[in-house]
Design a protein around this motif. Structure first.
Motif, PDB file in Angstrom:
ATOM      1  N   THR A  60      16.260  -7.165  -0.121  1.00  0.00           N
ATOM      2  CA  THR A  60      16.019  -7.728  -1.040  1.00  0.00           C
ATOM      3  C   THR A  60      14.389  -8.052   0.227  1.00  0.00           C
ATOM      4  O   THR A  60      13.278  -8.504  -0.831  1.00  0.00           O
ATOM      5  CB  THR A  60      16.575  -8.824  -1.636  1.00  0.00           C
ATOM      6  N   LEU A  61      14.274  -8.911   1.121  1.00  0.00           N
ATOM      7  CA  LEU A  61      13.311  -9.473   1.828  1.00  0.00           C
ATOM      8  C   LEU A  61      12.079  -7.888   2.499  1.00  0.00           C
ATOM      9  O   LEU A  61      11.071  -8.673   2.016  1.00  0.00           O
ATOM     10  CB  LEU A  61      13.936 -10.032   3.209  1.00  0.00           C
ATOM     11  N   VAL A  62      12.836  -6.950   2.766  1.00  0.00           N
ATOM     12  CA  VAL A  62      11.705  -5.575   2.726  1.00  0.00           C
ATOM     13  C   VAL A  62      11.405  -6.069   1.421  1.00  0.00           C
ATOM     14  O   VAL A  62      10.265  -4.643   1.079  1.00  0.00           O
ATOM     15  CB  VAL A  62      12.585  -5.141   3.647  1.00  0.00           C
ATOM     16  N   SER A  63      12.170  -5.691   0.663  1.00  0.00           N
ATOM     17  CA  SER A  63      11.297  -5.574  -1.115  1.00  0.00           C
ATOM     18  C   SER A  63      10.152  -6.064  -1.041  1.00  0.00           C
ATOM     19  O   SER A  63       9.349  -5.846  -1.505  1.00  0.00           O
ATOM     20  CB  SER A  63      12.593  -5.098  -2.101  1.00  0.00           C
ATOM     21  N   VAL A  64      10.534  -7.521  -1.401  1.00  0.00           N
ATOM     22  CA  VAL A  64       9.038  -8.689  -1.166  1.00  0.00           C
ATOM     23  C   VAL A  64       8.239  -7.886  -0.419  1.00  0.00           C
ATOM     24  O   VAL A  64       7.607  -8.651  -0.640  1.00  0.00           O
ATOM     25  CB  VAL A  64       9.973  -9.661  -1.356  1.00  0.00           C
ATOM     26  N   ILE A  65       8.490  -8.118   1.191  1.00  0.00           N
ATOM     27  CA  ILE A  65       7.923  -8.539   2.075  1.00  0.00           C
ATOM     28  C   ILE A  65       6.527  -6.635   1.593  1.00  0.00           C
ATOM     29  O   ILE A  65       5.212  -6.942   1.606  1.00  0.00           O
ATOM     30  CB  ILE A  65       8.220  -8.100   2.927  1.00  0.00           C
ATOM     31  N   TRP A  66       7.624  -5.553   0.992  1.00  0.00           N
ATOM     32  CA  TRP A  66       6.522  -4.550   0.786  1.00  0.00           C
ATOM     33  C   TRP A  66       5.833  -4.226  -0.328  1.00  0.00           C
ATOM     34  O   TRP A  66       4.836  -4.245  -0.632  1.00  0.00           O
ATOM     35  CB  TRP A  66       7.672  -4.009   0.560  1.00  0.00           C
ATOM     36  N   GLY A  67       5.993  -5.646  -1.289  1.00  0.00           N
ATOM     37  CA  GLY A  67       5.287  -5.341  -2.545  1.00  0.00           C
ATOM     38  C   GLY A  67       3.905  -6.053  -2.054  1.00  0.00           C
ATOM     39  O   GLY A  67       2.270  -6.135  -2.643  1.00  0.00           O
ATOM     40  N   PHE A  68       4.377  -6.944  -1.508  1.00  0.00           N
ATOM     41  CA  PHE A  68       3.213  -8.595  -0.905  1.00  0.00           C
ATOM     42  C   PHE A  68       2.128  -7.466  -0.486  1.00  0.00           C
ATOM     43  O   PHE A  68       0.824  -7.136  -0.211  1.00  0.00           O
ATOM     44  CB  PHE A  68       3.615  -9.118  -0.424  1.00  0.00           C
ATOM     45  N   LEU A  69       2.679  -6.568   0.919  1.00  0.00           N
ATOM     46  CA  LEU A  69       1.644  -5.493   1.306  1.00  0.00           C
ATOM     47  C   LEU A  69       1.129  -4.881   0.516  1.00  0.00           C
ATOM     48  O   LEU A  69      -0.037  -4.361   0.913  1.00  0.00           O
ATOM     49  CB  LEU A  69       2.828  -4.885   2.874  1.00  0.00           C
ATOM     50  N   ALA A  70       1.479  -4.174  -0.194  1.00  0.00           N
ATOM     51  CA  ALA A  70       1.015  -3.692  -1.319  1.00  0.00           C
ATOM     52  C   ALA A  70       0.087  -3.477  -2.289  1.00  0.00           C
ATOM     53  O   ALA A  70      -1.140  -3.966  -2.543  1.00  0.00           O
ATOM     54  CB  ALA A  70       1.716  -2.431  -1.981  1.00  0.00           C
ATOM     55  N   LEU A  71       0.238  -5.372  -3.124  1.00  0.00           N
ATOM     56  CA  LEU A  71      -0.529  -6.223  -2.937  1.00  0.00           C
ATOM     57  C   LEU A  71      -1.959  -6.915  -2.273  1.00  0.00           C
ATOM     58  O   LEU A  71      -3.403  -6.112  -3.014  1.00  0.00           O
ATOM     59  CB  LEU A  71      -0.195  -7.358  -3.662  1.00  0.00           C
ATOM     60  N   LEU A  77      -4.534  -1.179  -7.531  1.00  0.00           N
ATOM     61  CA  LEU A  77      -3.076  -0.073  -7.903  1.00  0.00           C
ATOM     62  C   LEU A  77      -3.452  -0.037 -10.059  1.00  0.00           C
ATOM     63  O   LEU A  77      -2.586  -1.469 -10.066  1.00  0.00           O
ATOM     64  CB  LEU A  77      -2.182  -0.502  -7.153  1.00  0.00           C
ATOM     65  N   GLU A  78      -2.894   0.443 -10.467  1.00  0.00           N
ATOM     66  CA  GLU A  78      -2.938   1.165 -11.462  1.00  0.00           C
ATOM     67  C   GLU A  78      -1.189   0.355 -11.884  1.00  0.00           C
ATOM     68  O   GLU A  78      -1.543   0.161 -13.162  1.00  0.00           O
ATOM     69  CB  GLU A  78      -3.172   2.966 -11.975  1.00  0.00           C
ATOM     70  N   ARG A  79      -0.479   1.056 -11.534  1.00  0.00           N
ATOM     71  CA  ARG A  79       1.147   0.640 -11.553  1.00  0.00           C
ATOM     72  C   ARG A  79       1.410  -0.383 -10.145  1.00  0.00           C
ATOM     73  O   ARG A  79       1.338   0.684  -9.566  1.00  0.00           O
ATOM     74  CB  ARG A  79       1.746   1.983 -12.482  1.00  0.00           C
ATOM     75  N   PRO A  80       1.753  -1.282 -10.805  1.00  0.00           N
ATOM     76  CA  PRO A  80       2.779  -1.824  -9.489  1.00  0.00           C
ATOM     77  C   PRO A  80       4.399  -0.336  -9.475  1.00  0.00           C
ATOM     78  O   PRO A  80       4.486  -0.644  -7.670  1.00  0.00           O
ATOM     79  CB  PRO A  80       3.484  -2.919  -9.727  1.00  0.00           C
ATOM     80  N   ASP A  81       4.710  -0.084  -9.867  1.00  0.00           N
ATOM     81  CA  ASP A  81       5.990   0.829  -9.714  1.00  0.00           C
ATOM     82  C   ASP A  81       5.741   1.813  -8.081  1.00  0.00           C
ATOM     83  O   ASP A  81       6.451   2.861  -7.653  1.00  0.00           O
ATOM     84  CB  ASP A  81       5.776   1.973 -11.064  1.00  0.00           C
ATOM     85  N   LEU A  82       4.055   2.014  -8.593  1.00  0.00           N
ATOM     86  CA  LEU A  82       4.117   3.618  -7.969  1.00  0.00           C
ATOM     87  C   LEU A  82       3.010   2.694  -6.340  1.00  0.00           C
ATOM     88  O   LEU A  82       2.866   3.469  -5.177  1.00  0.00           O
ATOM     89  CB  LEU A  82       2.096   4.044  -8.395  1.00  0.00           C
ATOM     90  N   SER A  85       5.323   5.097  -3.309  1.00  0.00           N
ATOM     91  CA  SER A  85       4.478   5.831  -2.578  1.00  0.00           C
ATOM     92  C   SER A  85       3.058   5.906  -2.590  1.00  0.00           C
ATOM     93  O   SER A  85       2.303   6.890  -1.439  1.00  0.00           O
ATOM     94  CB  SER A  85       4.467   6.987  -4.645  1.00  0.00           C
ATOM     95  N   ALA A  86       2.505   5.145  -3.004  1.00  0.00           N
ATOM     96  CA  ALA A  86       0.837   4.616  -2.722  1.00  0.00           C
ATOM     97  C   ALA A  86       1.104   4.303  -0.693  1.00  0.00           C
ATOM     98  O   ALA A  86      -0.894   4.906  -0.365  1.00  0.00           O
ATOM     99  CB  ALA A  86      -0.165   3.254  -3.099  1.00  0.00           C
ATOM    100  N   LEU A  87       1.331   3.024  -0.636  1.00  0.00           N
ATOM    101  CA  LEU A  87       1.497   2.606   0.605  1.00  0.00           C
ATOM    102  C   LEU A  87       2.008   3.736   1.523  1.00  0.00           C
ATOM    103  O   LEU A  87       1.640   4.633   2.174  1.00  0.00           O
ATOM    104  CB  LEU A  87       2.492   1.766   1.107  1.00  0.00           C
ATOM    105  N   LEU A  88       2.571   4.724   1.537  1.00  0.00           N
ATOM    106  CA  LEU A  88       3.146   6.037   2.239  1.00  0.00           C
ATOM    107  C   LEU A  88       2.302   7.617   2.454  1.00  0.00           C
ATOM    108  O   LEU A  88       2.205   7.589   3.509  1.00  0.00           O
ATOM    109  CB  LEU A  88       4.757   7.002   1.353  1.00  0.00           C
ATOM    110  N   SER A  89       1.312   7.148   1.363  1.00  0.00           N
ATOM    111  CA  SER A  89       0.791   8.226   1.424  1.00  0.00           C
ATOM    112  C   SER A  89      -0.498   7.605   1.810  1.00  0.00           C
ATOM    113  O   SER A  89      -1.633   8.338   2.087  1.00  0.00           O
ATOM    114  CB  SER A  89       0.537   9.264  -0.087  1.00  0.00           C
ATOM    115  N   SER A  90      -0.457   6.174   2.399  1.00  0.00           N
ATOM    116  CA  SER A  90      -1.652   5.947   2.549  1.00  0.00           C
ATOM    117  C   SER A  90      -2.880   6.094   4.214  1.00  0.00           C
ATOM    118  O   SER A  90      -1.025   6.326   4.633  1.00  0.00           O
ATOM    119  CB  SER A  90      -1.859   4.285   2.365  1.00  0.00           C
ATOM    120  N   ASN A  91      -3.011   5.775   5.199  1.00  0.00           N
ATOM    121  CA  ASN A  91      -3.378   6.113   6.423  1.00  0.00           C
ATOM    122  C   ASN A  91      -3.066   4.157   6.892  1.00  0.00           C
ATOM    123  O   ASN A  91      -2.703   4.544   8.166  1.00  0.00           O
ATOM    124  CB  ASN A  91      -4.719   5.389   6.063  1.00  0.00           C
ATOM    125  N   LEU A  92      -2.519   3.383   6.396  1.00  0.00           N
ATOM    126  CA  LEU A  92      -1.779   2.568   6.570  1.00  0.00           C
ATOM    127  C   LEU A  92      -0.294   2.683   7.450  1.00  0.00           C
ATOM    128  O   LEU A  92      -0.031   1.825   8.756  1.00  0.00           O
ATOM    129  CB  LEU A  92      -2.096   1.757   5.911  1.00  0.00           C
TER     130      LEU A  92
END
Length: 266
Positions: A60-71, A77-82, A85-92
């Motif tokens: 749960t903690l990882v998922s929430v932090i991952w979501g804030f990182l994407a934000l 980002l067009e859809r939150p569900d992406l 995949s968007a983070l993993l394919s980025s240069n980050l």
């Protein structure tokens, strides 16, 4: 970022209704609760449940932090569900770490899907086909279960392909429906006075209550079905069990056989 979208929907009651059914995930979901029958001892069962709880907290903690990182990293980002995949394919994210994460996600998804397919096919083969036909032959039921698995898989694939917007709603509704089995499951292990009729009354009556709540606006004295479902099922299970006679003879026989099957240290 911490502001909940929408106006007035996410009250504390709504949050409680969405959260309470998932607190009993390890008991209410058949693909998970079937593992209650796998540990070799009570100690192993206790360790399994504690590790599962710790993993759920970390996840749960990882998922929430991952979501804030994407934000922060991808604000447009067009859809939150992406987000993943968007983070993993980025240069980050280093490519090696991205591959490891994707393999982990795929392994977890396959494991969960396998467990669900096994559970659904077993339920159909043993509880539906076995009871309706009266055929208790294990080999026959196993064959029926194997036939059912590809049918369920194709239906799930078709459902996913159509990308219904109601998937999240159905997931919440399913969690509310599955939590109705919690009182009967706990009673089977810890309450000798519990009866099969009490379990049936609890599950069937609880299902009718949940369906009625959803059809009438999902509000009763300001509370939603996620909050009321479990208490109603518990009351029905206790009441139905007290009004019927418990089969303690078979319970004692089962507990004796189970205790003899558990290996003991010398």
């Amino acid at each position: 970022m911490l502001r909940v979208p929408g106006v007035g929907f996410f009250s504390f009651t709504t949050f409680l209704g969405l959260t309470l059914p998932w607190l009993f995930f390890s008991i209410s979901n058949p693909q998970v609760s079937q593992r209650l029958f796998m540990p070799a001892s009570i100690g192993a069962l206790r360790r399994m449940l504690l590790i599962f709880l710790c993993f759920g907290l970390i996840y749960t903690l990882v998922s929430v932090i991952w979501g804030f990182l994407a934000l922060v990293a991808i604000p447009d980002l067009e859809r939150p569900d992406l987000a993943t995949s968007a983070l993993l394919s980025s240069n980050l994210i280093p490519p090696v770490l991205g591959v490891i994460v994707m393999i982990g996600i795929l392994a977890a998804a396959v494991s969960t899907i396998d467990s669900i397919l096994l559970t659904l096919s077993s339920i159909f083969a043993r509880d539906v086909y076995g009871n309706l036909s009266g055929n208790k032959n294990d080999a026959r039921q196993l064959l029926i279960g194997k036939w059912v698995i590809p049918v369920i898989s194709l239906l799930a694939l078709a459902f996913a392909w159509m990308e219904f917007s109601m998937v999240a709603i159905l997931a919440v509704a399913a969690s509310v429906g599955l939590v109705l089995m919690v009182p009967a499951t706990i009673g089977a292990f810890f309450w000798r006075r519990g009866t099969d009729m009490g379990a049936l009354v609890s599950i069937i009556g609880g299902t009718l209550f949940v369906a009625g709540m959803y059809l009438t606006g999902n509000s009763f004295f300001g509370l939603n079905v996620g909050v009321l479902g479990l208490p109603v099922a518990t009351i029905l299970f206790i009441g139905g069990s007290l009004l019927t006679k418990a089969d303690t003879a078979h319970a004692d026989e089962f507990m004796h056989a189970a205790s003899n099957a558990i290996p003991r240290k010398a």
